[in-house]
Structures are given as structure tokens and as C-alpha cells.
Design an enzyme around this catalytic site. Sequence first.
Site, PDB file in Angstrom:
ATOM      1  N   GLY A 141      -3.777   2.615  10.529  1.00  0.00           N
ATOM      2  CA  GLY A 141      -4.074   1.363  11.173  1.00  0.00           C
ATOM      3  C   GLY A 141      -2.810   1.510  11.945  1.00  0.00           C
ATOM      4  N   HIS A 172      25.229  20.787   7.872  1.00  0.00           N
ATOM      5  CA  HIS A 172      25.441  20.637   9.393  1.00  0.00           C
ATOM      6  C   HIS A 172      24.760  21.015  10.357  1.00  0.00           C
ATOM      7  CE1 HIS A 172      27.023  17.733  11.954  1.00  0.00           C
ATOM      8  NE2 HIS A 172      28.110  18.674  12.522  1.00  0.00           N
TER       9      HIS A 172
HETATM   10  P1  NAI Z   1      -3.998  -0.138   4.065  1.00  0.00           P
HETATM   11  O1  NAI Z   1      -4.070  -1.269   2.944  1.00  0.00           O
HETATM   12  O2  NAI Z   1      -2.676   0.893   4.023  1.00  0.00           O
HETATM   13  O3  NAI Z   1      -3.363  -1.246   5.097  1.00  0.00           O
HETATM   14  C1  NAI Z   1      -4.761  -2.820   5.771  1.00  0.00           C
HETATM   15  C2  NAI Z   1      -3.650  -3.140   5.911  1.00  0.00           C
HETATM   16  O4  NAI Z   1      -4.868  -4.418   6.685  1.00  0.00           O
HETATM   17  C3  NAI Z   1      -3.400  -4.380   5.458  1.00  0.00           C
HETATM   18  O5  NAI Z   1      -1.633  -4.116   5.846  1.00  0.00           O
HETATM   19  C4  NAI Z   1      -3.942  -5.572   5.267  1.00  0.00           C
HETATM   20  O6  NAI Z   1      -2.689  -6.688   5.064  1.00  0.00           O
HETATM   21  C5  NAI Z   1      -4.382  -5.665   6.529  1.00  0.00           C
HETATM   22  N1  NAI Z   1      -5.634  -6.732   6.623  1.00  0.00           N
HETATM   23  C6  NAI Z   1      -6.673  -6.878   5.485  1.00  0.00           C
HETATM   24  N2  NAI Z   1      -7.365  -7.663   6.005  1.00  0.00           N
HETATM   25  C7  NAI Z   1      -6.748  -7.851   7.344  1.00  0.00           C
HETATM   26  C8  NAI Z   1      -7.291  -9.230   8.094  1.00  0.00           C
HETATM   27  N3  NAI Z   1      -8.117  -9.637   8.228  1.00  0.00           N
HETATM   28  N4  NAI Z   1      -6.822  -9.249   8.846  1.00  0.00           N
HETATM   29  C9  NAI Z   1      -5.614  -8.168   9.263  1.00  0.00           C
HETATM   30  N5  NAI Z   1      -5.750  -7.539   9.049  1.00  0.00           N
HETATM   31  C10 NAI Z   1      -6.185  -7.560   7.130  1.00  0.00           C
HETATM   32  O7  NAI Z   1      -4.828   0.436   4.136  1.00  0.00           O
HETATM   33  P2  NAI Z   1      -5.875   1.414   5.371  1.00  0.00           P
HETATM   34  O8  NAI Z   1      -4.067   1.897   6.986  1.00  0.00           O
HETATM   35  O9  NAI Z   1      -7.206   1.547   6.092  1.00  0.00           O
HETATM   36  O10 NAI Z   1      -5.809   3.158   4.655  1.00  0.00           O
HETATM   37  C11 NAI Z   1      -6.546   2.901   3.544  1.00  0.00           C
HETATM   38  C12 NAI Z   1      -5.910   3.494   2.345  1.00  0.00           C
HETATM   39  O11 NAI Z   1      -5.672   5.370   2.673  1.00  0.00           O
HETATM   40  C13 NAI Z   1      -4.789   3.437   2.222  1.00  0.00           C
HETATM   41  O12 NAI Z   1      -4.795   3.376   0.328  1.00  0.00           O
HETATM   42  C14 NAI Z   1      -3.523   3.954   2.143  1.00  0.00           C
HETATM   43  O13 NAI Z   1      -1.960   3.945   1.482  1.00  0.00           O
HETATM   44  C15 NAI Z   1      -4.424   5.991   2.439  1.00  0.00           C
HETATM   45  N6  NAI Z   1      -3.999   6.449   3.456  1.00  0.00           N
HETATM   46  C16 NAI Z   1      -2.508   7.545   3.549  1.00  0.00           C
HETATM   47  C17 NAI Z   1      -2.281   7.758   4.798  1.00  0.00           C
HETATM   48  C18 NAI Z   1      -1.331   8.142   3.992  1.00  0.00           C
HETATM   49  O14 NAI Z   1      -0.741   8.567   3.518  1.00  0.00           O
HETATM   50  N7  NAI Z   1      -0.356   8.619   5.751  1.00  0.00           N
HETATM   51  C19 NAI Z   1      -3.586   7.855   5.596  1.00  0.00           C
HETATM   52  C20 NAI Z   1      -4.447   6.667   5.531  1.00  0.00           C
HETATM   53  C21 NAI Z   1      -5.116   6.521   4.975  1.00  0.00           C
END
Ligand code: NAI
Length: 467
Positions: free
Chosen positions: A187, A445
Amino acid sequence: MATKKFNLVIIGGGPGGYVCAIRAAQLGLSTALIEKRPTLGGTCLNIGCIPSKALLHSTEMLHFAKENAAQHGIKLDKVSVDVPTMMKKKDSVVSNLVKGVGMLVEKKGVTVFKGTGTLQDAHTIEVDGGRKKETIEAEKIVLATGSVPSSLPGIECDGKDIVTSDEALSFDKVPERLVVIGAGAIGLELGSVWSRMGSKVTVMEFLPRVAATYDADVSKAAERIFKKQGLTFHTDTKVTGVDKGKKGLTVKAEAKGKKLTVEADKVLMAVGRKAFSEKLGLDRAGVKVDERGRVETDHRFRTNVENIFAIGDLIKGPMLAHKAEEEGVALAELIAGEPGHVNYDVIPNVIYTEPEIASAGMGEDEAKKAGKKIKVGKFPLSANGRALATDATEGLFKVIADAETDQVLGVQIISAHGSELIAAAVAHMEYGGSAEDIARTVHAHPTLSESLKEAALAVDKRALHSL
Ligand code: NAI
């Protein structure tokens, strides 16, 4: 035709699977890798980490050109965006990388099968390549089929109006109003991309704060920075539905006990991912999954079926490419009779916004919850010379150390290049280093990395460049 036989067959060619295959081949196992996409690399390389980083980089340059160039005396009179060209650049990054990985895997001696692999029993796998079906036999099998985006009950992602990250990496034009559901990694990263491109981005998050896996002070600081960049946040907000109308979409939510609606042209569902364990023939082989569809494994990645193993997003733990890779390496080593191991206590986690948010080990909040006695040192980037010279003063470094032993338990960073800067902290923690060890390590630095040293000094209230 005789059935092909291998010591090891891996289903799924993402970072977990293909790395496991390379390591197994290096260790002398006859290894096959089955992948249903035309290219290797899985979600990460094809439709995840890599294309998103390409778009983040392009849009950071756009942001610089629009917002910051003038104050450096760089005159760019008319800055405009050509979306198809930006997408072409991103696609070329992906295609070069996946081609490279494909070549690498084959040169390492891995046999690649293109098609969908399904278990027929504990040793037999059918590969359906569309026009051709073949059956292969394996002494041992590794399941590495990854994960797919989740949605919310009653909201169907149609791939057009309500999309997941799969499609939000390839919009053909900039949506005027984008609602992002979920303020996690996806997000915040894709919200930033489209906000920099000119979308009015509203992020709706169920929890009281964004990037909620980080410490409360870190996540609050990040939220302030993103708000300044133009993102709108509704936290404590549970999205309950999306209505489609003639003039666009209406996202419905309950926000702190009240009803909230936000209008949008596109909705990005970013509420997490789920293990992709369906249609893999698990029941035919007798492999057990948990209530969330994840394959159950022990600490040596063994499923309940003796010769079948699983790694990556398909099993418990953070859904991160580097976690999957390390599991792939450790598992190949274990199968080859070597002592493979993953240190789950020190897995870096990064959100690639600008600035980046990065962490490793235990946060302050988690350590307190676990009843640990800790000391915390913080250092703001506004006091770092390199940050001042490079417009990178937004952010902070935080070191969490054991109050008695001084061992570093965790580090959290908001900083430009935070993803690179966390590596030094990870290395210190991997060797059981103390805050004093970081504080006595000479840092060049002027660098942003000096802030890690200063935060380590702050653990004992002796930072040199802050009050
Ligand atoms: P996420 O689990 O990081 O975040 C999802 C968010 O959605 C949470 O904060 C949750 O509280 C919220 N949520 C859940 N239900 C909701 C509702 N009804 N209304 C509003 N908010 C709600 O999942 P995300 O960002 O989709 O990523 C998926 C996976 O992929 C994660 O495990 C993440 O770590 C991984 N990923 C990692 C990246 C990185 O390392 N930079 C980049 C993209 C994904």
C-alpha cells in the site's frame, strides 16, 4: 518415453525455489525446477519487488524534477510523464533480470520444466505445459509455490477497477483518484508511486497506524512524512465494501465507529497475501496445511510426508523474498547432509518508500511486550551532515539494546537508502554485537551511516552530534 528421475524436484521458480535449485545443483544433487510462468523469478522478479522498485526509482526522479530541482538551480521548465515509456523501462528491467536468472539456473545444471506441477503421489509429479504433459519422479520434493494477493470478504478484485499489486504495477494511465486499502509494504510503496505520478491517493488502514509492524514512534514519523508528500490516511478504518457506479467507485468503511465513504477511480487492494497451496495435489500426497492454507513444516522444512519439504511464502513466517531464498539455501544444504540454518531473529524488513523504512530484530514495543529490559538510542537525520547536503533530513535511526548485556536486539531506520543501511546493523546483530561495538566501529564521514553509530552512542546517552 521413460519417466525422468531426479534426486530433487522443486515446484515453483521464485526466489525460494530457484535459489534452492542452484544450491542443490552446486551440492551435486540432480535437480529439476518446475515453473508455470514463461519466466523464472516468481512474483518478486516478475510482478513484485523488482518492477515496483523500477517504478519507485522512476517516480522518485520525477518527484525530484518537479519538486526539488529548482532549488538546486536546475531549471526544468516543463516536466511531463509518458506513462507507456515508464512502463516499458520497468518491463525491460524485469525481462533482462528474468532472462539472466533463467540462463543462470540452466548453466548451474538445473533441469527446468515449463508448466504447472501437480503432485500425483509423494514421489510423482505431473507437469502440464499446455500442449505437452509429462510425469517426473523425485526422491525428494520441495514445494515453493509462493503466495497470491488476498482480498476482503465481499470485495472481488476484478483486475480493472478493483486491483491488486499485479495490475497496479501496469496501469496504462494515471488514475485521478486512487484508494489504497491497507497501509503495509504494498500500500505504501504503490501509493507513493501513483501519488508522485499525480493521483490523489487515499490510504485506508484497519489498524491505528501505518506500517504497523514497526515501532509506534517510527510508524508515526513515517506517517507524518508521507502526509507531507501528499498522501491522505484514514487509520482505525475498516473497509467494508466497494460500490461501482457510473461515475466511479465508492469505498465504504467504518472509521472509529462512524461511517466513511471515499470516491475513487481505482481501488488497490493491499491487505496482505495468502499462501498459494491450492491445486498442487497436496491431498493426493497427504501433505497437511494449516487453517490459513500454509503448508505445515518443522524447523527443518519437513512436511508431515517424509520426503516432501516446503519453503517461502507457502509456509509460516514473513512473506519476504530474502527469507524464502535463505530457506532455499538452508534446505538444499540439509538435504545434502550439511548443516543448513536460517537465523529468523535477524531478517531485515524494508518498505521502499522515500525515505525507506527498514528494521531488523526486535523493535522497542515488541521487546517491552516480551518483558525485556532495554536501552534505546535514537538519532535524527536532521543532525547528520550528509543528510543535510543531500536533502535527506527526514527520518531517524533507532538502536534497541539489552539493558544488561548491551547486545543489540533490534534496529529501526527511516532514511534514504535505509534498505542498504540496515545491512550493517544486520551484520552486527548476526555476530551478537553490542551497541558499544557499533559505537566503536569507524564510519566514513560524511555518510548517512554515521547516524547508526550516533544512535548506538545514544543508547548510553553519549551521542556526539545531538542533544
Ligand atoms: P501487509 O500485511 O504488509 O499490510 C496489509 C495491511 O492491510 C495491514 O496493515 C492490515 O492491517 C491492513 N488491512 C487488513 N484488512 C483491512 C481492512 N478491512 N481495511 C483496511 N485495512 C486493512 O500486506 P501487503 O502490503 O499487501 O503485502 C503483502 C505481503 O507482501 C506482506 O507480507 C509484505 O511483507 C510482502 N511485501 C513485501 C515488500 C517489501 O519487503 N518491501 C513489498 C511488497 C510486499
